[in-house]
Design an enzyme around this catalytic site. Structure first.
Site, PDB file in Angstrom:
ATOM      1  N   ASN A 258      -2.135  -2.266  -5.948  1.00 37.18           N
ATOM      2  CA  ASN A 258      -2.416  -2.262  -7.389  1.00 37.18           C
ATOM      3  C   ASN A 258      -1.123  -1.925  -8.124  1.00 37.18           C
ATOM      4  O   ASN A 258      -0.650  -0.795  -8.066  1.00 37.18           O
ATOM      5  CB  ASN A 258      -3.505  -1.203  -7.671  1.00 37.18           C
ATOM      6  CG  ASN A 258      -3.692  -0.930  -9.145  1.00 37.18           C
ATOM      7  OD1 ASN A 258      -3.317  -1.738  -9.988  1.00 37.18           O
ATOM      8  ND2 ASN A 258      -4.272   0.223  -9.461  1.00 37.18           N
ATOM      9  N   TRP A 259      -0.578  -2.913  -8.804  1.00 45.49           N
ATOM     10  CA  TRP A 259       0.719  -2.707  -9.459  1.00 45.49           C
ATOM     11  C   TRP A 259       0.594  -1.963 -10.793  1.00 45.49           C
ATOM     12  O   TRP A 259       1.600  -1.655 -11.422  1.00 45.49           O
ATOM     13  CB  TRP A 259       1.424  -4.058  -9.706  1.00 45.49           C
ATOM     14  CG  TRP A 259       1.713  -4.841  -8.464  1.00 45.49           C
ATOM     15  CD1 TRP A 259       1.447  -4.484  -7.166  1.00 45.49           C
ATOM     16  CD2 TRP A 259       2.333  -6.127  -8.396  1.00 45.49           C
ATOM     17  NE1 TRP A 259       1.857  -5.462  -6.304  1.00 45.49           N
ATOM     18  CE2 TRP A 259       2.405  -6.490  -7.030  1.00 45.49           C
ATOM     19  CE3 TRP A 259       2.835  -7.021  -9.356  1.00 45.49           C
ATOM     20  CZ2 TRP A 259       2.958  -7.710  -6.600  1.00 45.49           C
ATOM     21  CZ3 TRP A 259       3.378  -8.222  -8.941  1.00 45.49           C
ATOM     22  CH2 TRP A 259       3.446  -8.554  -7.582  1.00 45.49           C
ATOM     23  N   LYS A 260      -0.632  -1.759 -11.241  1.00 45.64           N
ATOM     24  CA  LYS A 260      -0.888  -1.093 -12.541  1.00 45.64           C
ATOM     25  C   LYS A 260      -0.089  -1.802 -13.647  1.00 45.64           C
ATOM     26  O   LYS A 260       0.105  -3.004 -13.575  1.00 45.64           O
ATOM     27  CB  LYS A 260      -0.569   0.399 -12.468  1.00 45.64           C
ATOM     28  CG  LYS A 260      -1.178   1.073 -11.254  1.00 45.64           C
ATOM     29  CD  LYS A 260      -1.163   2.562 -11.364  1.00 45.64           C
ATOM     30  CE  LYS A 260      -1.577   3.170 -10.034  1.00 45.64           C
ATOM     31  NZ  LYS A 260      -2.020   4.542 -10.154  1.00 45.64           N
TER      32      LYS A 260
ATOM     33  N   HIS B 201     -11.441   1.652 -11.753  1.00 44.70           N
ATOM     34  CA  HIS B 201     -10.288   2.473 -11.352  1.00 44.70           C
ATOM     35  C   HIS B 201     -10.316   3.770 -12.175  1.00 44.70           C
ATOM     36  O   HIS B 201     -10.717   3.754 -13.340  1.00 44.70           O
ATOM     37  CB  HIS B 201      -8.987   1.705 -11.598  1.00 44.70           C
ATOM     38  CG  HIS B 201      -7.798   2.391 -11.000  1.00 44.70           C
ATOM     39  ND1 HIS B 201      -7.166   3.435 -11.625  1.00 44.70           N
ATOM     40  CD2 HIS B 201      -7.155   2.203  -9.823  1.00 44.70           C
ATOM     41  CE1 HIS B 201      -6.170   3.850 -10.844  1.00 44.70           C
ATOM     42  NE2 HIS B 201      -6.143   3.129  -9.750  1.00 44.70           N
TER      43      HIS B 201
ATOM     44  N   GLU C  77      -8.157   5.316 -13.709  1.00 46.85           N
ATOM     45  CA  GLU C  77      -7.446   5.264 -14.999  1.00 46.85           C
ATOM     46  C   GLU C  77      -8.297   4.563 -16.054  1.00 46.85           C
ATOM     47  O   GLU C  77      -8.192   4.848 -17.242  1.00 46.85           O
ATOM     48  CB  GLU C  77      -6.081   4.584 -14.805  1.00 46.85           C
ATOM     49  CG  GLU C  77      -5.119   5.515 -14.072  1.00 46.85           C
ATOM     50  CD  GLU C  77      -4.164   4.830 -13.119  1.00 46.85           C
ATOM     51  OE1 GLU C  77      -3.893   3.624 -13.264  1.00 46.85           O
ATOM     52  OE2 GLU C  77      -3.674   5.527 -12.192  1.00 46.85           O
TER      53      GLU C  77
ATOM     54  N   GLU D  58     -11.281   6.842  -4.174  1.00 49.94           N
ATOM     55  CA  GLU D  58      -9.995   7.262  -4.719  1.00 49.94           C
ATOM     56  C   GLU D  58     -10.155   8.618  -5.399  1.00 49.94           C
ATOM     57  O   GLU D  58     -10.524   8.675  -6.582  1.00 49.94           O
ATOM     58  CB  GLU D  58      -9.492   6.229  -5.732  1.00 49.94           C
ATOM     59  CG  GLU D  58      -9.191   4.877  -5.133  1.00 49.94           C
ATOM     60  CD  GLU D  58      -8.009   4.220  -5.819  1.00 49.94           C
ATOM     61  OE1 GLU D  58      -7.068   3.844  -5.115  1.00 49.94           O
ATOM     62  OE2 GLU D  58      -8.013   4.111  -7.058  1.00 49.94           O
TER      63      GLU D  58
ATOM     64  N   GLY E 175      -1.431   8.920  -7.687  1.00 47.20           N
ATOM     65  CA  GLY E 175      -0.136   9.032  -8.370  1.00 47.20           C
ATOM     66  C   GLY E 175       0.425  10.447  -8.376  1.00 47.20           C
ATOM     67  O   GLY E 175       1.373  10.742  -9.098  1.00 47.20           O
TER      68      GLY E 175
ATOM     69  N   SER F 107      -2.093   8.065  -3.256  1.00 46.65           N
ATOM     70  CA  SER F 107      -0.783   8.393  -2.677  1.00 46.65           C
ATOM     71  C   SER F 107      -0.622   7.940  -1.227  1.00 46.65           C
ATOM     72  O   SER F 107      -0.051   8.657  -0.399  1.00 46.65           O
ATOM     73  CB  SER F 107      -0.491   9.899  -2.811  1.00 46.65           C
ATOM     74  OG  SER F 107      -0.457  10.265  -4.177  1.00 46.65           O
TER      75      SER F 107
HETATM   76  C1  PEP Z   1      -4.138   3.450  -7.296  1.00 45.93           C
HETATM   77  O1  PEP Z   1      -3.575   3.060  -8.286  1.00 45.93           O
HETATM   78  O2  PEP Z   1      -5.259   2.978  -7.014  1.00 45.93           O
HETATM   79  C2  PEP Z   1      -3.505   4.473  -6.468  1.00 45.93           C
HETATM   80  C3  PEP Z   1      -4.154   4.922  -5.423  1.00 45.93           C
HETATM   81  O3  PEP Z   1      -2.254   4.908  -6.834  1.00 45.93           O
HETATM   82  P1  PEP Z   1      -1.196   5.739  -5.936  1.00 45.93           P
HETATM   83  O4  PEP Z   1      -1.132   5.058  -4.598  1.00 45.93           O
HETATM   84  O5  PEP Z   1       0.091   5.643  -6.694  1.00 45.93           O
HETATM   85  O6  PEP Z   1      -1.719   7.132  -5.817  1.00 45.93           O
END
Ligand code: PEP
Length: 241
Positions: free
Chosen positions: A8-10, A94, A96, A165, A171, A203
């Protein structure tokens, strides 16, 4: 089922940067056949990435969609447009979107239903905050997210992918231990009416993917930050068993 490795590039990578990221990535993982690799760029990069990955083993996903197919929803994107571009997957819920953009379980339920109707595979994310975990409410929170998010579509969950998640791990550099992740995956599996792949996200890095993927309850990973560097993402794709 192949293990799934999704990046996931966000809100990162403009179209030019996306082109070079995916070109490098294809050189590094083009030969991998035993893992399902999904890249999830921002909307504006979907056309260029779609063109590059066509006829490759890399699949395309989007980060969000609206629950309506078209209409007066300025600034929103229809799932039908994503399909037209070659997307097979869409991330729904997600953290976010839930915590920064205020998306509720009810809104996510509408999106999941539309994705099912039009034939996009949802990657439906659930997870508790740090405070909720400290209060011992992890299972209660996830159970609520699953019950409300999957309302009326419980029997179609095998057409989706689930992603656990934990919000406190996204993050932040803090990763759930393989055991913590496996425990919640087992709990999620117990709540589902049908079998579905369950990914872990939070992460995930080249340094921790091998130990996470040892857990049989973990069917793949959803990667944020580490998916922005082709070498890191390729190492995650090629985790060793
Ligand atoms: C994500 O955006 O779904 C995620 C898990 O981010 P990160 O790997 O940076 O924690």
């Amino acid at each position: 089922m192949k293990p799934i490795i999704a990046g996931n590039w966000k809100m990162n990578k403009d179209p030019g940067e996306s082109r070079s990221l995916v070109q490098t990535l294809m050189g590094l993982v083009g030969d991998v056949k035993d893992r399902e690799i999904i890249v999830i760029p921002p909307f504006t990069s979907l056309p260029i990435v779609a063109e590059l990955v066509r006829n490759s083993s890399i699949k395309l996903g989007a980060q969000n969609m609206h629950w309506e197919r078209s209409g007066a929803f300025t600034g929103e994107i229809s799932g039908l447009f994503l399909l037209a571009l070659g997307c097979e997957y869409v991330v729904i819920g997600h953290s976010e979107r839930r915590h920064v953009m205020g998306e509720t379980d009810e809104v996510l339920n509408k999106k999941l239903k539309t994705a099912l109707d039009i034939g996009l595979i949802s990657i439906f994310c659930v997870g508790e905050t740090e405070k909720e975990r400290e209060q011992g409410r992890t299972e209660e929170v996830i159970s609520r997210q699953l019950t409300n998010g999957l309302k009326d579509i419980e029997n179609e969950v095998h057409k989706m992918i689930l992603a656990y998640e934990p919000v406190w791990a996204i993050g932040t550099g803090k990763t759930a231990t393989p055991q913590q992740a496996a425990d919640v995956h087992t709990f999620i599996r117990g709540q589902l009416k049908k079998q579905s792949s369950i990914l872990y996200g939070g992460s995930v890095k080249p340094e921790n993917v091998d130990t996470l993927m040892v857990e049989k309850e973990i069917n793949g990973v959803l990667v944020g930050g580490a998916s922005l560097k082709p070498e890191s993402f390729a190492r995650i794709v090629k985790y060793s068993q």
